[in-house]
Scaffold this motif. Structure first.
Motif, PDB file in Angstrom:
ATOM      1  N   LEU A 357       0.834  -1.194   0.000  1.00  0.00           N
ATOM      2  CA  LEU A 357       0.000   0.000   0.000  1.00  0.00           C
ATOM      3  C   LEU A 357       0.871   1.247   0.000  1.00  0.00           C
ATOM      4  O   LEU A 357       1.721   1.428   0.874  1.00  0.00           O
ATOM      5  N   TYR A 358       0.634   2.136  -0.966  1.00  0.00           N
ATOM      6  CA  TYR A 358       1.317   3.417  -1.054  1.00  0.00           C
ATOM      7  C   TYR A 358       0.274   4.521  -0.903  1.00  0.00           C
ATOM      8  O   TYR A 358      -0.778   4.467  -1.554  1.00  0.00           O
ATOM      9  N   SER A 359       0.570   5.507  -0.065  1.00  0.00           N
ATOM     10  CA  SER A 359      -0.439   6.526   0.228  1.00  0.00           C
ATOM     11  C   SER A 359       0.228   7.838   0.560  1.00  0.00           C
ATOM     12  O   SER A 359       1.417   7.908   0.916  1.00  0.00           O
ATOM     13  N   THR A 360      -0.561   8.903   0.480  1.00  0.00           N
ATOM     14  CA  THR A 360      -0.126  10.236   0.878  1.00  0.00           C
ATOM     15  C   THR A 360      -1.360  11.107   1.067  1.00  0.00           C
ATOM     16  O   THR A 360      -2.477  10.718   0.683  1.00  0.00           O
ATOM     17  N   SER A 361      -1.175  12.268   1.638  1.00  0.00           N
ATOM     18  CA  SER A 361      -2.262  13.233   1.818  1.00  0.00           C
ATOM     19  C   SER A 361      -1.712  14.628   1.552  1.00  0.00           C
ATOM     20  O   SER A 361      -0.529  14.895   1.786  1.00  0.00           O
ATOM     21  N   PHE A 362      -2.558  15.507   1.062  1.00  0.00           N
ATOM     22  CA  PHE A 362      -2.142  16.880   0.784  1.00  0.00           C
ATOM     23  C   PHE A 362      -3.376  17.765   0.653  1.00  0.00           C
ATOM     24  O   PHE A 362      -4.515  17.272   0.596  1.00  0.00           O
ATOM     25  N   LYS A 363      -3.142  19.050   0.581  1.00  0.00           N
ATOM     26  CA  LYS A 363      -4.216  20.027   0.442  1.00  0.00           C
ATOM     27  C   LYS A 363      -4.339  20.425  -1.029  1.00  0.00           C
ATOM     28  O   LYS A 363      -3.332  20.683  -1.704  1.00  0.00           O
ATOM     29  N   VAL A 364      -5.552  20.454  -1.516  1.00  0.00           N
ATOM     30  CA  VAL A 364      -5.795  20.862  -2.900  1.00  0.00           C
ATOM     31  C   VAL A 364      -5.337  22.308  -3.074  1.00  0.00           C
ATOM     32  O   VAL A 364      -5.651  23.163  -2.242  1.00  0.00           O
ATOM     33  N   PRO A 365      -4.581  22.610  -4.125  1.00  0.00           N
ATOM     34  CA  PRO A 365      -4.097  23.985  -4.307  1.00  0.00           C
ATOM     35  C   PRO A 365      -5.238  24.968  -4.535  1.00  0.00           C
ATOM     36  O   PRO A 365      -6.347  24.594  -4.930  1.00  0.00           O
ATOM     37  N   ASP A 366      -4.958  26.239  -4.291  1.00  0.00           N
ATOM     38  CA  ASP A 366      -5.961  27.297  -4.412  1.00  0.00           C
ATOM     39  C   ASP A 366      -6.109  27.728  -5.870  1.00  0.00           C
ATOM     40  O   ASP A 366      -6.029  28.914  -6.202  1.00  0.00           O
ATOM     41  N   VAL A 367      -6.285  26.740  -6.730  1.00  0.00           N
ATOM     42  CA  VAL A 367      -6.465  26.962  -8.168  1.00  0.00           C
ATOM     43  C   VAL A 367      -7.543  25.999  -8.636  1.00  0.00           C
ATOM     44  O   VAL A 367      -7.491  24.804  -8.307  1.00  0.00           O
ATOM     45  N   TYR A 368      -8.510  26.503  -9.382  1.00  0.00           N
ATOM     46  CA  TYR A 368      -9.563  25.602  -9.847  1.00  0.00           C
ATOM     47  C   TYR A 368      -9.379  25.291 -11.331  1.00  0.00           C
ATOM     48  O   TYR A 368      -8.792  26.040 -12.092  1.00  0.00           O
ATOM     49  N   GLY A 369      -9.881  24.122 -11.722  1.00  0.00           N
ATOM     50  CA  GLY A 369      -9.735  23.620 -13.084  1.00  0.00           C
ATOM     51  C   GLY A 369      -9.853  22.110 -13.072  1.00  0.00           C
ATOM     52  O   GLY A 369     -10.316  21.503 -12.096  1.00  0.00           O
ATOM     53  N   VAL A 370      -9.425  21.473 -14.162  1.00  0.00           N
ATOM     54  CA  VAL A 370      -9.472  20.014 -14.271  1.00  0.00           C
ATOM     55  C   VAL A 370      -8.068  19.473 -14.003  1.00  0.00           C
ATOM     56  O   VAL A 370      -7.149  19.694 -14.788  1.00  0.00           O
ATOM     57  N   PHE A 371      -7.917  18.748 -12.906  1.00  0.00           N
ATOM     58  CA  PHE A 371      -6.627  18.189 -12.494  1.00  0.00           C
ATOM     59  C   PHE A 371      -6.595  16.692 -12.769  1.00  0.00           C
ATOM     60  O   PHE A 371      -7.609  16.060 -13.061  1.00  0.00           O
ATOM     61  N   GLN A 372      -5.385  16.131 -12.625  1.00  0.00           N
ATOM     62  CA  GLN A 372      -5.177  14.696 -12.739  1.00  0.00           C
ATOM     63  C   GLN A 372      -4.313  14.205 -11.592  1.00  0.00           C
ATOM     64  O   GLN A 372      -3.325  14.853 -11.229  1.00  0.00           O
ATOM     65  N   PHE A 373      -4.726  13.060 -11.014  1.00  0.00           N
ATOM     66  CA  PHE A 373      -3.813  12.309 -10.161  1.00  0.00           C
ATOM     67  C   PHE A 373      -2.943  11.481 -11.103  1.00  0.00           C
ATOM     68  O   PHE A 373      -3.445  10.626 -11.826  1.00  0.00           O
ATOM     69  N   LYS A 374      -1.652  11.725 -11.104  1.00  0.00           N
ATOM     70  CA  LYS A 374      -0.775  11.145 -12.124  1.00  0.00           C
ATOM     71  C   LYS A 374       0.414  10.455 -11.460  1.00  0.00           C
ATOM     72  O   LYS A 374       1.156  11.069 -10.701  1.00  0.00           O
ATOM     73  N   VAL A 375       0.588   9.161 -11.770  1.00  0.00           N
ATOM     74  CA  VAL A 375       1.746   8.398 -11.306  1.00  0.00           C
ATOM     75  C   VAL A 375       2.466   7.853 -12.530  1.00  0.00           C
ATOM     76  O   VAL A 375       1.876   7.121 -13.324  1.00  0.00           O
ATOM     77  N   GLU A 376       3.713   8.246 -12.697  1.00  0.00           N
ATOM     78  CA  GLU A 376       4.558   7.714 -13.772  1.00  0.00           C
ATOM     79  C   GLU A 376       5.839   7.197 -13.119  1.00  0.00           C
ATOM     80  O   GLU A 376       6.694   7.981 -12.707  1.00  0.00           O
ATOM     81  N   TYR A 377       5.925   5.873 -13.046  1.00  0.00           N
ATOM     82  CA  TYR A 377       7.037   5.252 -12.320  1.00  0.00           C
ATOM     83  C   TYR A 377       7.914   4.481 -13.292  1.00  0.00           C
ATOM     84  O   TYR A 377       7.462   3.556 -13.964  1.00  0.00           O
ATOM     85  N   GLN A 378       9.182   4.869 -13.383  1.00  0.00           N
ATOM     86  CA  GLN A 378      10.167   4.200 -14.233  1.00  0.00           C
ATOM     87  C   GLN A 378      11.388   3.892 -13.379  1.00  0.00           C
ATOM     88  O   GLN A 378      11.991   4.786 -12.807  1.00  0.00           O
ATOM     89  N   ARG A 379      11.737   2.603 -13.336  1.00  0.00           N
ATOM     90  CA  ARG A 379      12.916   2.185 -12.581  1.00  0.00           C
ATOM     91  C   ARG A 379      13.641   1.106 -13.371  1.00  0.00           C
ATOM     92  O   ARG A 379      12.996   0.251 -13.996  1.00  0.00           O
ATOM     93  N   LEU A 380      14.971   1.146 -13.351  1.00  0.00           N
ATOM     94  CA  LEU A 380      15.790   0.247 -14.143  1.00  0.00           C
ATOM     95  C   LEU A 380      15.407  -1.210 -13.914  1.00  0.00           C
ATOM     96  O   LEU A 380      15.431  -1.703 -12.789  1.00  0.00           O
TER      97      LEU A 380
END
Length: 433
Positions: A357-380
């Motif tokens: 299980l990988y997790s985190t928490s944060f506050k949404v920035p004070d900017v509105y629009g269409v966002f993406q939760f994005k994970v791009e993981y590259q490891r040798l």
């Protein structure tokens, strides 16, 4: 053409990587192309190790007119339906564009060449990011060669310059040198997907051992790659070797002593090397999957349809690695999440409970629009992970703001002082001369 074409195309057309995500790579059918069925005996140890790991091998001659990739409307070897069979039994590698289709469709391949590799094989290798040396050239090393009873031309290389990657070569170190006799190749420096697994020593060069050198060789030193691997962006994997003998029983079971060394190993490192690299190529190791991608507000469990600016949220995902028999939790400390709109507004490293299980928490920035939760993981050595979830972020509604905003107190004071000054001015103007 069949002689050298089949001699270099050892194994290919494994089930696509996507099919391994649920069941793993065991039990899938593998096509083995041979120029002579005698190769089935001379390389039986390597083929036996694949069968022991659960692969169903289908041995065919390259010039077999009955070679087909589909039967009764069902495609064999998990070949994609987007392609159609032609009359040529090797239609699927009859040109560079079609050879690249092997990787584009998510299939894995082991390609072993020799010094007489055909233009077709060279074209396939070029599409995978490597370039073989000229015809009849072999890797020669007058310092780091394998000692034999016969004083040869030093084309039997004892290679020990291996890539430092446990996921590709396994956690157990290969102690003995790897025997290699064949043609060298160069990895395209502009192709970041190609890795040199076994490199030649600085004293090696590539040339025709039966002719005198009329000019300096084009490939020299550590620039010569003996074995390379390539992982495409769709996670298809390819292993390219310049030696077919490397996989033979004779090389797998023979002893080795490197020139200048007093240590003689009872077994060369070939058996361990080809076994471990084949595990990587066929996604028995280094294969990741991500499941249960979730996000929600802190204190809630349901995933909302949108967020409001300055909301506190939590994000989690489960990442597992295929161990060869089952899915095990993947443990790393470099998985990152981007909260993305045109550019990352939030970049967080996910913490893990070491149980997947990988997790985190944060506050949404004070900017509105269409966002993406994005994970791009590259490891040798590992399959790449790339997944997104889109979510809109809205501003406060008119009735969601605080009644009095602390930062607006100066403006409140200015408004009331203006009204007070106007009242005093009016009173003075009306009632005093």
């Amino acid at each position: 053409m069949a002689r050298h074409l089949a001699a270099v195309l050892l194994l290919c057309l494994l089930a696509s990587a996507a099919s391994a995500e649920e069941e793993g790579p065991r039990g899938r059918k593998l096509l083995v192309l041979l120029d002579d069925l005698a190769v089935r005996s001379s390389h039986s140890a390597f083929f036996g190790s694949l069968q022991a790991r659960g692969f169903d091998l289908d041995f065919r001659l390259a010039d077999d007119p009955k070679l087909s990739l589909h039967r009764y409307g069902q495609y064999l070897y998990d070949w994609p339906r987007a392609l159609r069979p032609l009359h040529d039994p090797l239609w699927w590698i009859s040109g560079p564009e079609r050879s690249a289709g092997i990787c584009r469709c998510g299939h894995d391949m082991i390609l072993a060449a020799d010094s007489s590799a055909s233009d077709l094989i060279r074209g396939i290798a070029t599409e995978c990011g490597v370039d073989f040396d000229e015809a009849n050239a072999m890797v020669i090393d007058h310092i780091n060669y394998a000692v034999t009873d016969v004083d040869g031309d030093h084309t039997l290389i004892a290679g020990d310059d291996l890539i430092q990657s446990d996921v590709i070569l396994g956690s157990k170190k290969i102690e003995a040198p790897v025997l290699f006799r064949g043609i060298g190749h160069a990895a395209n420096p502009s192709n970041s997907l190609v890795l040199k697994v076994l490199s030649a020593s600085p004293s090696a060069y590539s040339a025709n051992p039966k002719t005198k050198l009329a000019s300096p060789p084009s490939l020299t030193g550590s620039a010569i790659s003996l074995v390379s691997v390539m992982q495409a962006r769709n996670n298809a994997r390819v292993l390219i070797s310049g030696s077919l003998d490397m996989f033979s029983n004779r090389f797998l079971k023979s002893g080795v002593q490197k020139a200048g060394s007093k240590t003689r190993h009872e077994r060369a490192g070939n058996e361990q090397f080809v076994t471990e690299t084949s595990k990587w190529v066929f996604h028995e190791r280094g294969h990741l999957k991500a499941v249960n991608v979730k996000h929600h507000k802190v204190g809630e469990t349901n995933e909302p349809g949108m967020y409001r600016i300055n909301d506190d949220l939590e994000y989690s995902v489960n990442i597992y690695e295929w161990s060869g028999t089952s899915w095990k939790p993947y443990v790393a400390d470099d998985v990152q999440l981007q909260f993305y709109m045109m550019s990352p507004y939030v970049l967080k490293t996910l913490s893990t409970d070491k149980k997947g299980l990988y997790s985190t928490s944060f506050k949404v920035p004070d900017v509105y629009g269409v966002f993406q939760f994005k994970v791009e993981y590259q490891r040798l050595g590992y399959t790449g992970l790339s997944f997104t979830k889109q979510i809109p972020v809205r501003p406060y509604r008119h009735n969601e703001y605080e009644r009095f905003i602390t930062s607006a107190y100066p403006y409140y004071a200015a408004s009331f002082s203006t009204m007070g000054a106007f009242f005093i001015f009016s009173f003075v103007y009306l009632y005093h001369k």
